[in-house]
Design a protein around this motif. Structure first.
Motif, PDB file in Angstrom:
ATOM      1  N   ALA A   1       0.837  -1.208   0.000  1.00 34.62           N
ATOM      2  CA  ALA A   1       0.000   0.000   0.000  1.00 34.62           C
ATOM      3  C   ALA A   1       0.872   1.258   0.000  1.00 34.62           C
ATOM      4  O   ALA A   1       0.571   2.236  -0.694  1.00 34.62           O
ATOM      5  N   GLN A   2       1.955   1.226   0.763  1.00 26.66           N
ATOM      6  CA  GLN A   2       2.821   2.413   0.821  1.00 26.66           C
ATOM      7  C   GLN A   2       3.492   2.669  -0.538  1.00 26.66           C
ATOM      8  O   GLN A   2       3.576   3.815  -0.987  1.00 26.66           O
TER       9      GLN A   2
ATOM     10  N   GLU B   1       1.141   6.622  -6.754  1.00 25.33           N
ATOM     11  CA  GLU B   1      -0.065   7.375  -7.105  1.00 25.33           C
ATOM     12  C   GLU B   1       0.170   8.880  -6.942  1.00 25.33           C
ATOM     13  O   GLU B   1      -0.300   9.675  -7.759  1.00 25.33           O
ATOM     14  N   VAL B   2       0.898   9.269  -5.910  1.00 24.16           N
ATOM     15  CA  VAL B   2       1.195  10.692  -5.749  1.00 24.16           C
ATOM     16  C   VAL B   2       2.036  11.175  -6.933  1.00 24.16           C
ATOM     17  O   VAL B   2       1.791  12.250  -7.494  1.00 24.16           O
TER      18      VAL B   2
ATOM     19  N   ASP C   1       2.392  -1.319  -9.509  1.00 26.86           N
ATOM     20  CA  ASP C   1       1.297  -1.360  -8.525  1.00 26.86           C
ATOM     21  C   ASP C   1       0.421  -2.594  -8.709  1.00 26.86           C
ATOM     22  O   ASP C   1      -0.103  -3.146  -7.741  1.00 26.86           O
TER      23      ASP C   1
ATOM     24  N   ILE D   1       9.872  12.712  -5.804  1.00 25.51           N
ATOM     25  CA  ILE D   1       9.235  11.780  -4.864  1.00 25.51           C
ATOM     26  C   ILE D   1       9.954  10.431  -4.949  1.00 25.51           C
ATOM     27  O   ILE D   1      10.314   9.840  -3.936  1.00 25.51           O
TER      28      ILE D   1
ATOM     29  N   PRO E   1      11.164  -3.476   1.873  1.00 27.77           N
ATOM     30  CA  PRO E   1      11.929  -3.882   3.059  1.00 27.77           C
ATOM     31  C   PRO E   1      12.201  -5.381   3.086  1.00 27.77           C
ATOM     32  O   PRO E   1      11.538  -6.163   2.391  1.00 27.77           O
TER      33      PRO E   1
ATOM     34  N   TRP F   1      13.587   0.836   2.546  1.00 28.81           N
ATOM     35  CA  TRP F   1      12.251   0.902   3.158  1.00 28.81           C
ATOM     36  C   TRP F   1      11.159   0.895   2.090  1.00 28.81           C
ATOM     37  O   TRP F   1       9.978   0.849   2.423  1.00 28.81           O
TER      38      TRP F   1
ATOM     39  N   ILE G   1       2.358   1.715  -3.469  1.00 32.15           N
ATOM     40  CA  ILE G   1       1.287   2.193  -4.359  1.00 32.15           C
ATOM     41  C   ILE G   1       1.030   3.672  -4.093  1.00 32.15           C
ATOM     42  O   ILE G   1       0.867   4.472  -5.018  1.00 32.15           O
ATOM     43  N   ALA G   2       1.004   4.038  -2.817  1.00 33.65           N
ATOM     44  CA  ALA G   2       0.721   5.433  -2.451  1.00 33.65           C
ATOM     45  C   ALA G   2       1.755   6.379  -3.066  1.00 33.65           C
ATOM     46  O   ALA G   2       1.384   7.390  -3.674  1.00 33.65           O
ATOM     47  N   PHE G   3       3.022   6.054  -2.928  1.00 44.01           N
ATOM     48  CA  PHE G   3       4.045   6.927  -3.522  1.00 44.01           C
ATOM     49  C   PHE G   3       3.881   7.005  -5.039  1.00 44.01           C
ATOM     50  O   PHE G   3       4.008   8.075  -5.632  1.00 44.01           O
TER      51      PHE G   3
END
Lengths: 387, 387
Positions: free
Chosen positions: A193-194, A200-201, A296, A233, A330, A327, A196-198
């Protein structure tokens, strides 16, 4: 097969970018999305010589924004070595004096292979968002066509980090009979999820730039600002708190005191601006959209349990490597790869390499990494010859 | 001092936003940058009653995009409690039946205090980028004016997390004689390169939006896209890999299969879009630029050693709290605070609270957090009465 490497003792290792266009049926592919895509071209480079029984091929899979230029120099540019020049070359860990190395630009990219910036034969213009979504599996299926075109039926070793590592794992799942061994670095069985989040931003930064124009920007400047922000990013996620502290700390950039304005105060800001600007000049914004989405979508645990738990993978020798300060992918994610493969009774070696360089570590010079890769390949080479 | 809290057993705790404008000289402040700023207004709210000897005041310092509305409800809106309503109120850890709680919106913000969206008296228009840069120290100096205006010469306790924690530490360094005790949560002695990097990417997202217009966007829509992207970046850093996995995993948003387009596939994407859109409606983009820069400039170790190593702080009782999964201000940074304070022989309690919620943990309901804060305040209250 003749070698594409021309080498004299004093000269740099020269390589040539080549192109393979799917010629025989199927000239087009039916993608995971159901869409058809064709014609398809893959840019690729090779180093070393394929041996007589075609058993010494190593396929290098590049990461998100990488390209086919894995090592050596182009004849017309002796300033820019390949992105893994420390790893690949004569006498190097992936030794081109012994092995035949292939690296192709992934489907959906912009570094010579077919992607959203390529001409859509239906319109005569760049595809833009009419380019169909591609998955890691689609990338791998296209690579298989290239490998068969090169006359190789069994790859001695696959190796790749990050999105390249995803391709390594997908290759093993799709075509286990073609794979002798596999090295997966700094990667995962499924995008978190993290992560994917980066991504998507980053995509939102691109798509909200008015110069993106819904993806049809090829007759204009394109979303330069959005793409730069997206790249910044990315770069933060490739490093680590530790490496940024060491590399930049709070040091000021070409100044002795704070600016009290919104220009560049800190070296870390300058670094990010530089990375953003450099990327805009070399990479297509839409290609970044497609490749991040493919990452993703990557999930080897989407069915009933892991796709890696499969008897057909039993013969493949694996080396799985993670980096302590990574990270983005990980170590626990590498352990999940190992754990699944062990269930097949696979021969799996695993190591978490101590490094402060975050996700970037897999691309950085490292004796530990080089030794692990070289010894694994050497062992695999000997064992596969015997078997 | 009369209480601003009106309370009946069955009614919600009502609070009122008040405004304090620097009235007597100095009506303006000379800022750290050397610039002058005035007039200055701070929005603030209070809860509970100031006791006769004015010794029971607790000053709550809010984080980056917070406001003065720390707890309770406004009379005209019973849907939106304050941002720390679980922590502050009658019978709550910061017990407004016992203590007088003050929370003011920081200088440079847009929630009632003077900031870049305020009217510049020199032009009659919003300041925009003509607003001078403010530092955490400037914010604290403005708060001091408010505290004196309220007739308080010694604050029983300061408490704040994140950028609020920076203010807590800065208060102690600037006005130790006014501070009885201090609680710093999820914060740092100096903004790290990684934290600066994330802030700079957020700022670039805003400033590269053409609707930002060099900061003078107040007669137009403003940089809505850039601000949303900036907020999304923030939210990723407030959570953790662990909490995102638990909260979202790879679950799809209102769909049973992948979209194969660039719409929303995953819940985590939907969450970020929602947070971005919500923020755009409530916060000023320039204010975010100024506050993130103030955070980046924060450094209590810029001189010869730590500013926290100072005999004048010796009498202050400290509680320092970090959260195990907070990677924006990791525990080692709280340890650096503790280590510096210990050198003064300060009474310092420290705890790393186990939490999966990342940096957001300091704002989340937590019995452990609540108990630690309440017991500390209770002890401080008794000890300060005796001393």
């Amino acid at each position: 097969m003749t070698a594409s490497v021309k080498r004299t003792p004093d000269a740099p290792l020269l390589v040539e970018k080549k192109y393979f266009t799917f010629a025989e049926p199927p000239e087009e592919m039916i993608l995971d999305s159901g869409a058809r895509l064709g014609p398809i071209t893959l840019a690729y480079e090779t180093l070393g010589e394929l041996n007589r029984d075609r058993s010494n091929a190593i396929l290098v899979l590049h990461a998100c924004t990488g390209d086919s230029h894995v090592a050596g120099y182009y004849p017309d540019d002796n300033t820019r070595p390949g992105w893994w020049d420390g790893m690949v070359g004569p006498g190097k860990p992936i030794d081109t004096d012994r092995w035949f190395v292939i690296c192709s630009n992934i489907l959906g990219s912009c570094m010579g292979s077919t992607g959203p910036a390529s001409i859509n034969p239906a319109t005569g213009k760049p595809y833009g968002l009419d380019f169909p979504m591609v998955t890691i599996r689609d990338m791998v299926r296209a690579q298989r066509q290239l490998i068969e075109h090169l006359g190789i039926s069994r790859i001695m070793a696959l190796i790749g980090g990050s999105v390249g590592g995803m391709q390594v794992l997908r290759w093993c799942v799709e075509y286990p009979e073609m794979v002798g061994s596999a090295i997966a670095l700094a990667t995962t069985t499924r995008h978190s999820a993290q992560a994917i989040a980066f991504n998507e931003v980053a995509r939102q930064a691109i798509m909200s730039d008015p110069d993106w124009k819904g993806g049809q920007y090829y007759d204009g400047p394109g979303p330069r600002h959005g793409l730069a922000v997206a790249r910044m990013i990315g770069h933060v996620t490739y490093l680590s708190d530790e490496s940024m502290r060491e590399k930049f700390g709070r040091r000021l950039q070409n100044r002795s005191s704070l600016s009290f304005d919104f220009g560049v105060d800190f070296q870390v800001e300058s670094y990010l601006h530089h990375q953003g600007a450099k990327f805009v000049d070399r990479f297509d914004a839409n290609a970044l959209l497609y490749i991040t989405k493919a990452a993703d979508y990557f999930d080897l645990e989407s069915g009933d349990g892991s796709n890696l738990v499969d008897d057909r993978l039993q013969h493949i020798r694996f080396l799985v490597l993670s980096f302590s300060s990574d990270w983005l992918y990980p170590t626990y994610q590498s352990r999940a790869i190992v754990s699944a493969l062990k269930k097949n009774g696979c021969d799996v070696s695993f190591c978490e390499i101590e490094s402060r360089w975050g996700h970037d570590a897999f691309l950085m010079p490292s004796e530990r990494l080089y030794t692990l890769v070289n010894r694994f390949l050497d062992r695999v080479d000997r064992e596969l010859k015997v078997s």
